[in-house]
Design an enzyme around this catalytic site. Structure first.
Site, PDB file in Angstrom:
ATOM      1  N   MET A   1      22.803  -5.013  20.558  1.00  0.00           N
ATOM      2  CA  MET A   1      22.417  -4.275  21.772  1.00  0.00           C
ATOM      3  C   MET A   1      23.595  -3.443  22.270  1.00  0.00           C
ATOM      4  SD  MET A   1      20.300  -7.430  23.550  1.00  0.00           S
ATOM      5  CE  MET A   1      21.738  -8.517  23.550  1.00  0.00           C
ATOM      6  N   ASP A   2      23.857  -2.341  21.599  1.00  0.00           N
ATOM      7  CA  ASP A   2      25.054  -1.556  21.875  1.00  0.00           C
ATOM      8  C   ASP A   2      24.716  -0.326  22.722  1.00  0.00           C
ATOM      9  OD1 ASP A   2      27.738  -1.036  21.734  1.00  0.00           O
ATOM     10  OD2 ASP A   2      27.657  -0.074  19.771  1.00  0.00           O
TER      11      ASP A   2
END
EC number: 2.5.1.92
Length: 303
Positions: free
Chosen positions: A85-86
């Site tokens: 989840m960047d």
């Protein structure tokens, strides 16, 4: 004369026919890069047309059909998706906000993805929330994240998913450790999607702890060296679920960042420039469609 220059995928017809005095449904398409509209409104029509036309000048570099539901193959649905989840910090900075505002989207967005995934029949989501290397960040940011992670129970205890946490929990604040234990205990009987959250986790850490556990058992006579094989090693890893079929990383970077190093051996990778707070249903479906178009050989050959 109307003109249309495009690349097109997944339309019900391979050809596009332009005629005057008709309309084009922009709601049915995505990826419009260039659009010129000379003194004419754009009329929205029904979706799913295999003939589209317009009475205006439309120039585009990419036109793509957006109705992805019909393109998903239930038989080829990934059972386990790993998710990096960047992009939360960049999302906030792009908007002139403190990075904490980006991090606040993490659990609500993850819950949204779990809801969508459940409807699609996906069984497991493993989400990378905090790595063993993330302690190197500014103390204020780390402290905020530790406090935010305590919202885990409120966010997921009534969601219907089963929550498991992997990673070195003993290094986490005691209040967070209690929250994790409560969340896992409360949701362990849920029959829905299994959400595995990697918190203070790293692939190196997981491989090392599995190795130490096996060595300790061998030294104490609980197993013979000849018993050590891949299946035994799999059982000692913290993830304790089938390896991911698909890895999705948001934010544009194309690396695994010490995530599930052992488990990703034959996982298909999908990288998107979309930042995690902006990652939605259509983005997830697009990743799954891309996955379903691949031929997974697992090191073998099929003719």
């Amino acid at each position: 004369m109307s003109s249309l220059v495009l690349q097109c995928w997944k339309l019900s017809s391979p050809s596009l026919i332009l005629q005057q005095n008709t309309s084009i449904s922009m709601g049915a398409f995505k990826g419009i890069h260039k659009l010129q509209i000379p003194n004419s409104p754009l009329t929205v029509s029904a979706r799913g047309l295999n003939k589209i036309s317009c009475s205006l000048s439309l120039q585009t570099e990419k036109l793509c059909y957006e109705d992805n539901d019909n393109d998903l193959d239930e038989e080829l649905m990934p059972k386990h998706i790993a998710l990096i989840m960047d992009g939360n910090r960049r999302w906030a900075k792009d908007k002139g906000l403190d990075v904490s505002e980006g991090h606040k989207h993490l659990f609500p967005k993850l819950k949204e993805i779990c809801d969508i995934s459940s409807k699609l029949g996906i069984q497991v989501i493993t989400a990378f929330a905090f790595s063993t290397e993330n302690w190197k960040r500014a103390k204020g940011e780390v402290d905020f994240l530790m406090q935010m992670f305590e919202e885990l129970y409120d966010e997921f205890s009534r969601s219907g998913v089963r929550v498991s946490i992997i990673g070195c929990k003993t290094d986490l604040p005691m209040t967070l450790q209690k929250c994790i234990a409560l969340t896992e205990e409360t949701t362990k009987g849920n029959k829905g999607l299994h959400l595995v959250i990697a918190l203070n986790y790293g692939g190196y850490y997981d491989i090392l702890q599995a190795t130490k556990s096996i060595v300790n058992k061998a030294m104490n006579g609980l197993l013979d060296v000849e018993d050590i094989n891949k299946n035994l090693f799999d059982q000692e890893l913290e993830s304790k679920c089938p390896n991911p079929d698909l890895l999705i990383r948001t934010g544009g970077d194309q690396r695994v960042s010490n995530f599930l190093l052992w488990q990703l051996a034959y996982t298909e990778f999908y990288f998107t420039k979309t930042l995690f707070p902006d990652f939605g249903e259509e983005d997830l479906k697009e990743a799954i469609i891309n996955f379903q178009q691949r031929h997974r050989r697992f090191g073998g050959h099929t003719y």
